[in-house]
Design a protein around this motif. Structure first.
Motif, PDB file in Angstrom:
ATOM      1  N   THR A 133       0.797  -1.220   0.000  1.00 31.13           N
ATOM      2  CA  THR A 133       0.000   0.000   0.000  1.00 31.13           C
ATOM      3  C   THR A 133       0.834   1.277   0.000  1.00 31.13           C
ATOM      4  O   THR A 133       0.327   2.333  -0.356  1.00 31.13           O
ATOM      5  CB  THR A 133      -0.883   0.077   1.266  1.00 31.13           C
ATOM      6  OG1 THR A 133      -0.020   0.272   2.401  1.00 31.13           O
ATOM      7  CG2 THR A 133      -1.672  -1.195   1.453  1.00 31.13           C
ATOM      8  N   GLY A 134       2.079   1.211   0.440  1.00 34.48           N
ATOM      9  CA  GLY A 134       2.870   2.426   0.577  1.00 34.48           C
ATOM     10  C   GLY A 134       2.547   3.219   1.829  1.00 34.48           C
ATOM     11  O   GLY A 134       3.040   4.325   2.003  1.00 34.48           O
ATOM     12  N   MET A 135       1.746   2.649   2.711  1.00 38.99           N
ATOM     13  CA  MET A 135       1.461   3.365   3.953  1.00 38.99           C
ATOM     14  C   MET A 135       2.593   3.123   4.954  1.00 38.99           C
ATOM     15  O   MET A 135       3.150   2.047   5.026  1.00 38.99           O
ATOM     16  CB  MET A 135       0.135   2.894   4.533  1.00 38.99           C
ATOM     17  CG  MET A 135      -1.026   3.220   3.608  1.00 38.99           C
ATOM     18  SD  MET A 135      -2.592   2.704   4.279  1.00 38.99           S
ATOM     19  CE  MET A 135      -2.763   3.891   5.599  1.00 38.99           C
ATOM     20  N   GLU A 136       2.872   4.172   5.755  1.00 38.41           N
ATOM     21  CA  GLU A 136       3.983   4.069   6.709  1.00 38.41           C
ATOM     22  C   GLU A 136       3.749   2.927   7.701  1.00 38.41           C
ATOM     23  O   GLU A 136       4.673   2.224   8.081  1.00 38.41           O
ATOM     24  CB  GLU A 136       4.154   5.390   7.477  1.00 38.41           C
ATOM     25  CG  GLU A 136       4.505   6.577   6.595  1.00 38.41           C
ATOM     26  CD  GLU A 136       5.986   6.957   6.660  1.00 38.41           C
ATOM     27  OE1 GLU A 136       6.741   6.274   7.353  1.00 38.41           O
ATOM     28  OE2 GLU A 136       6.363   7.954   5.998  1.00 38.41           O
ATOM     29  N   GLU A 137       2.500   2.758   8.103  1.00 36.84           N
ATOM     30  CA  GLU A 137       2.254   1.782   9.161  1.00 36.84           C
ATOM     31  C   GLU A 137       2.240   0.342   8.645  1.00 36.84           C
ATOM     32  O   GLU A 137       2.014  -0.590   9.411  1.00 36.84           O
ATOM     33  CB  GLU A 137       0.937   2.085   9.876  1.00 36.84           C
ATOM     34  CG  GLU A 137      -0.266   1.943   8.987  1.00 36.84           C
ATOM     35  CD  GLU A 137      -1.552   2.391   9.690  1.00 36.84           C
ATOM     36  OE1 GLU A 137      -2.610   1.880   9.342  1.00 36.84           O
ATOM     37  OE2 GLU A 137      -1.468   3.259  10.580  1.00 36.84           O
ATOM     38  N   GLU A 138       2.518   0.178   7.362  1.00 34.95           N
ATOM     39  CA  GLU A 138       2.567  -1.180   6.842  1.00 34.95           C
ATOM     40  C   GLU A 138       3.751  -1.944   7.426  1.00 34.95           C
ATOM     41  O   GLU A 138       3.748  -3.165   7.473  1.00 34.95           O
ATOM     42  CB  GLU A 138       2.669  -1.135   5.314  1.00 34.95           C
ATOM     43  CG  GLU A 138       2.028  -2.334   4.678  1.00 34.95           C
ATOM     44  CD  GLU A 138       2.035  -2.270   3.168  1.00 34.95           C
ATOM     45  OE1 GLU A 138       2.412  -1.244   2.580  1.00 34.95           O
ATOM     46  OE2 GLU A 138       1.656  -3.288   2.575  1.00 34.95           O
ATOM     47  N   ARG A 139       4.750  -1.207   7.835  1.00 34.94           N
ATOM     48  CA  ARG A 139       5.871  -1.837   8.520  1.00 34.94           C
ATOM     49  C   ARG A 139       5.547  -1.884  10.006  1.00 34.94           C
ATOM     50  O   ARG A 139       5.192  -0.871  10.584  1.00 34.94           O
ATOM     51  CB  ARG A 139       7.134  -1.015   8.271  1.00 34.94           C
ATOM     52  CG  ARG A 139       8.364  -1.529   8.950  1.00 34.94           C
ATOM     53  CD  ARG A 139       9.547  -0.643   8.613  1.00 34.94           C
ATOM     54  NE  ARG A 139      10.091  -0.929   7.297  1.00 34.94           N
ATOM     55  CZ  ARG A 139      10.923  -1.954   7.046  1.00 34.94           C
ATOM     56  NH1 ARG A 139      11.269  -2.770   8.007  1.00 34.94           N
ATOM     57  NH2 ARG A 139      11.387  -2.140   5.835  1.00 34.94           N
TER      58      ARG A 139
END
Lengths: 616, 456
Positions: A506-512
């Motif tokens: 998704t490219g969202m920061e919280e994906e990590r």
């Protein structure tokens, strides 16, 4: 002792002007100093004694062993995690942060050199300092050594490797599901990103190249931006562009708003070539790529071109009265524009976006950079900019934006400003939740998956196997490459998957995810994989077998794993671990050394300590 | 180029997909309709579902996942009359202990247990990509959403984990995670499956992180104490929220390392004859370990088949080696569960992400392989409220199309949820605040032909 009390106390200490501390030197101890607990009443005394204390007292008992509260009177040794030198605002960042902290009665405390060297290495180049690097920095007496270290790190090769890893999450660099870039394209994309970082490409140009490039996915890295998304419909593209470059989640937008922004991306064409999995991304005003059978250059039936493409999925616009006439598009700020026929609408959009006047572009990247170093955005989360999510310190954010514009979008300039600030160099010890949003301390954060395994490998002198089982033939990364250098998110290992490496979907920061879960602890505490590294990795074996005194061996272990020397309490604790040895050694003296197994356990404990696993 | 042309080529603000409309209707979905099957009807709206007082029949679920996609022709849906191009070297199917049900020659042991399971021979979703199909089969949601839905195991873990007090995690995978999509989806890392690692067929089943080869319990305890004393930062910054959460997770881990959970993995406690019956191979002992987990109350267990079924080439050789192991392990599991009175409360389901092409690909480099096939394939279901000895639906003469009674992913998973007392309409917490439900009833492109009521 509760937090505010601690802060006041430390503020008083630092105000008294103690000299910078250094970690305990391993010279023999003087007689233990009398127990002196620094309190606001005795700052001078403490300060005066500091230089001496820095070298003294192997037997002092700081930090205190559990249960930690209330602390028994400690014998004085410089604190491990807090510096005793004064905090003076180093620049505008500190002035703006302190302006928020002062009314709260909070004054930040600096971190000591040993903490700083580790923090800077991990934050700037994603790599642990070696024992020698840590020792050299700690023992360096030059007053400007922190600035010099930051400068040196910004020039290291690992800098681009580490930051390319971060950007690869946001730019979704992954060969396989669900992004499906294909290996060659993922490599080209990653190489382009890494080169841009190496060259310190201005961020505005970086964004423009990603937004407007055309060409082959194998040859022109940045075109993969438009391929690295699950939904390549114009709305899907608009949504990804907004997230990446505006820090905005369109999910909460009115559908019309997204549809209007999407018009800038209705002419993005994708066309395969006769090369297996090669694909061109190009400006396709005629919609040729949507023609059935037009799958390779030269194959288009010429008379088909010019006929309107199937009205895509275009249902009539009757349900959307708010929309402008066809041929027009609307920027996210509400400005309408008639799309010129002779220009790629992506360029028109980029022109609107990439300017200091744009309300999102500069703000979004300035805020992101801040969050990467300070663990939290001034607007938080850093990819959730919206009206009802105000910045906690608007002046600070405005200052960072201004600096970015002034420096012509030089990200390293921003890095320097932040890294050299006392705000960044603050101690990570307690603060209550209120100052959390105001950056009173450097927050504790678990290291990224890649950094943990890279650090363990570096310490133990071992390697990992990284593979991607699809597509055939399988991909293998040469042994010894650090995990953070892997460009393609599909190439992985069980460790990386377990420790929350980004899925890059998704490219969202919280994906990590850098939060501990129980299975991760099982792995670190008790897995065969880690145990084998400890037992048979040449790194630790060399330290343990180097015929040093137990004390020196321990120093080396601490420097290697925690980038600092042990306190005298820690020395005592570690050296008393295990069974006392009986009998005489070769020269007829009583055996004093530890068994290898015991050394392994000590190294194991250090690898499992919060200090090793958390940025601090 | 003329303006009118430009305008006609989709340069309108009309939505190029309809996902927004769906969102407005309160459901988040993708518009891509992957189904071409004519039997399909759109899924019933949630209210059309049986407003069940959900009675929990299945206390535990064992899912055997045949990663890669197992051929249906050569296994549970044999078509002996389809000719050599469809059957290759396969011999005549076997009859079973249920009249009318036949299995391929590779399943003699399952043939003796056919009264304990039912076969779905009309499973369909039409998707031929490994990851997308695996996602469809295990979430029933359309692939392609910004945030991935959790797999059925994570959903179990989410609903059942709340009051779960077992000695093992609520969602366990033997032995490696699938790793092709994030099983926990948007529910987050806490709902990741616990993957055992190790090999249950080895002399000692070394569950990674739980059972250590070289560390005695005494040393384990000594190390734990040492770590507690040496963790200086934690002692100094003890009140930090991050560290507190981390300590909590560490304590959970030690409950596994030093607690009773370990005994579940000690297969040496089983009689050697029983271990032989399951088969002295990884899959057989996976099944035995799964039964022991059921006994200890684990709600959801996945056996991720050790090896793969993606037999583009070497098809018949691979099948000839693997299928008998599948036969032995699965048959022993069903019989053992039955004998222990656990089959009623334990649901077993087994399939891959799709079937394989009914027509053999004789071209090089495949030389007699079978390719991906999502149009129709077979699923085995047993126990936990499913009746045995039935066949649901059928495929056509060559197993190329659904002939009657299609079963879609929502139908299969809906039935599993229903038997487990989990409301398939229940809300899931979406990190971006969107409406999200266990199953995508009523969303665009989602096909359903109803729950498997004929065998429930």
């Amino acid at each position: 002792m509760n937090p505010p009390c601690l802060f006041f106390l430390l503020a008083a200490m630092t105000a008294a002007g103690a000299v910078d501390d250094t970690a305990r030197k391993s010279t023999p101890a003087a007689a233990p100093s009398p127990a002196v607990k620094p309190t606001p009443a005795t700052p001078k005394a403490n300060a005066a004694k500091s230089p001496l204390l820095a070298t003294a007292s192997k037997k002092a008992a700081v930090p205190v062993l559990p249960p930690p509260q209330p602390k028994p009177e400690p014998k004085v040794e410089p604190p491990i995690y807090e510096s005793t030198s004064p905090v003076k605002p180093a620049g505008e960042i500190d002035r703006l942060v302190m302006a928020k902290l002062a009314p709260l009665g909070v004054k930040a405390v600096l971190c000591p050199d040993a903490v700083f060297v580790r923090r800077a290495f991990l934050d700037v180049i994603g790599t642990l300092p070696t024992a020698a690097e840590a020792r050299a920095f700690i023992e360096d007496t030059k007053p400007d050594k922190r600035r010099a270290l930051i400068e040196a790190l910004l020039q290291r090769d690992e800098f681009a490797v580490y930051w390319a890893m971060k950007w690869s999450d946001l730019l979704r660099i992954k060969a396989e599901f669900p992004i499906n870039l294909w290996p060659n394209a993922a490599q080209a994309y990653h190489r382009w990103v890494m080169t841009a970082i190496e060259d310190n490409m201005p961020y505005d140009q970086f964004a423009r190249d990603l937004l407007t490039s055309s060409g082959s996915n194998f040859r022109v890295g940045p075109v993969n931006f438009y391929r690295a998304m699950q939904n390549r419909e114009p709305e899907g593209i608009a949504s990804t562009v907004a997230l990446t470059f505006m820090g905005v989640r369109t999910d909460a937008w009115k559908p019309e708003k997204l549809a209007c922004m999407a018009r800038f991306f209705t002419q993005v064409g994708y066309k395969p070539t006769s090369e297996w999995k090669e694909e061109h991304v190009f400006w396709d005003p005629m919609g040729t790529h949507t023609l059935a059978g037009n799958i390779a250059p030269g194959k288009a039936s010429i008379e088909e071109i010019g006929k309107p493409a199937a009205p895509a999925q275009g249902v009539a616009t009757t349900d959307a009265p708010a929309l402008p006439a066809t041929g027009e598009a609307v920027f996210p700020d509400g400005k309408k524009i008639k799309l010129p026929e002779d220009r790629d609408p992506r360029e028109v959009f980029a022109e609107w976006l990439i300017t200091p006047k744009n309300p999102w572009f500069t703000r979004s990247i300035a805020n992101r950079v801040w969050s990467w170093f300070l663990g939290r955005g001034i607007i938080h989360a850093p990819d959730d900019l919206r009206e009802n999510n105000p910045p906690s310190n608007p002046e600070l954010l405005a200052y960072l934006e201004g600096e970015l514009v002034k420096s012509k979008y030089n990200l390293k300039h921003l890095y320097r400003l932040i890294l050299n600030s006392n705000t960044y160099q603050a101690s990570s010890l307690l603060g209550d939740t209120k100052p959390e949003a105001h950056f009173a301390r450097y927050p504790l954060r678990r290291l990224e998956a890649e950094l943990i395994i890279d650090a363990i490998n570096k310490i133990t002198g071992t390697t990992e196997l990284y593979t991607s089982a699809i597509p055939e033939p399988f991909t293998y990364i040469p042994q010894g490459e650090p995990a953070m250098s892997i460009g393609d998110g599909s190439i992985t290992s069980p460790f990386l998957a377990l420790f929350g490496r980004s899925a890059r979907a998704t490219g969202m920061e919280e994906e990590r995810s850098n939060k501990f879960i129980a299975p991760q602890w099982l792995h670190l505490l008790n897995s065969t994989q880690i145990q084998k590294k400890l037992e048979s990795g040449p790194g630790l074996r060399d330290i343990i077998n180097a015929r040093r005194t137990p004390q020196k061996t321990l120093d080396e272990l601490y420097l290697t794993i925690l980038s600092r020397l042990p306190t005298s309490a820690e020395v005592e604790l570690a050296l008393s671990y295990g069974e006392p040895r009986e009998g005489l050694n070769k020269v007829g003296k009583p055996r004093t050394g530890k068994r290898t197994e015991e050394w392994n356990d000590i190294a194991w404990a250090l690898l499992n300590s919060s200090e090793f696993l958390f940025r601090h | 180029m003329s303006t009118s042309n430009l305008h006609q080529i989709g340069m309108t603000c009309s939505r190029s997909t309809t996902r927004r409309d769906v969102m407005q209707a309160g459901l988040f979905s993708t518009a891509s309709v992957l189904f071409s099957n004519t039997h399909a009807a759109t899924a019933p709206a949630p209210q059309a579902l049986p407003a069940a007082p959900f009675k929990t029949k299945a206390k535990s679920v064992i899912q055997v996942f045949l990663w890669g996609g197992m051929s249906h022709n050569d296994t549970w849906d044999p078509k002996p009359d389809a000719g050599y191009d469809y059957n290759g070297p396969m011999k005549a199917p076997l009859s079973t202990n249920v009249a009318g049900i036949r299995l391929s020659e590779w399943f003699p042991k399952l043939a003796q247990q056919a009264d304990k399971f039912s076969l779905i021979r009309s499973m369909t979703h039409g998707n031929n990509g490994h990851e997308t199909a695996a996602y469809l089969v295990q979430t029933a949601h359309q692939p392609g959403e910004r945030l991935a839905y959790p797999s059925v195991g994570a959903v179990f873990s989410y609903f059942r984990g709340k009051n779960y007090k077992g000695v093992l995690p609520p969602y366990v995978v033997l032995t490696q995670p699938q790793g092709r999509f994030s099983e926990e989806g948007f529910l987050g890392a806490k709902l990741k499956p616990f993957a055992t690692g190790g090999d249950p067929n080895a002399s000692r089943f070394e569950v990674e992180g739980v059972i250590s080869r070289s560390i005695s319990d005494t040393r384990q305890q000594a190390r734990r104490d040492l770590l507690a004393k040496m963790d200086t930062l934690r002692q100094t910054a003890g009140g930090d929220a991050q560290l507190t959460a981390s300590e909590q997770a560490k304590a959970e881990a030690y409950d596994m390392i030093l607690g009773k959970g370990r005994e579940v993995f000690d297969l040496s406690k089983e009689k050697p004859e029983l271990r032989d019956r399951y088969g002295r191979h990884t899959f057989g002992q996976d099944c035995l370990a799964a039964r022991r987990m059921v006994e200890s109350g684990v709600p959801y267990i996945v056996i991720n088949y050790p090896g793969g079924w993606d037999t583009h080439s070497n098809h018949f050789q691979t099948m000839g080696r693997q299928a008998p192991e599948l036969d032995q392990g699965l048959a022993a599991l069903l019989l053992d569960l039955k004998e222990r009175g656990l089959l009623e409360s334990t649901l077993v389901w087994c399939c891959g992400e799709f079937g394989r092409g009914p027509k053999i690909d004789w071209q090089p480099p495949w030389n007699g392989g079978r390719n991906h096939y999502g149009k129709v394939f077979s699923v085995l279901v047993a126990g936990g409220g499913f009746k045995g000895g039935h066949v649901v639906g059928s495929s056509d003469a060559k197993a190329e199309e659904v002939k009657d009674r299609p079963v879609y992913p929502v139908d299969l998973l809906g039935s599993v949820y229903q038997l487990a007392g989990i409301d398939p309409k229940a809300k899931l917490p979406h990190p971006m605040g969107l409406e999200a439900h266990v199953l995508p009833y009523g969303e665009e492109g989602v096909k359903s032909a109803g729950l498997l009521t004929e065998i429930m």
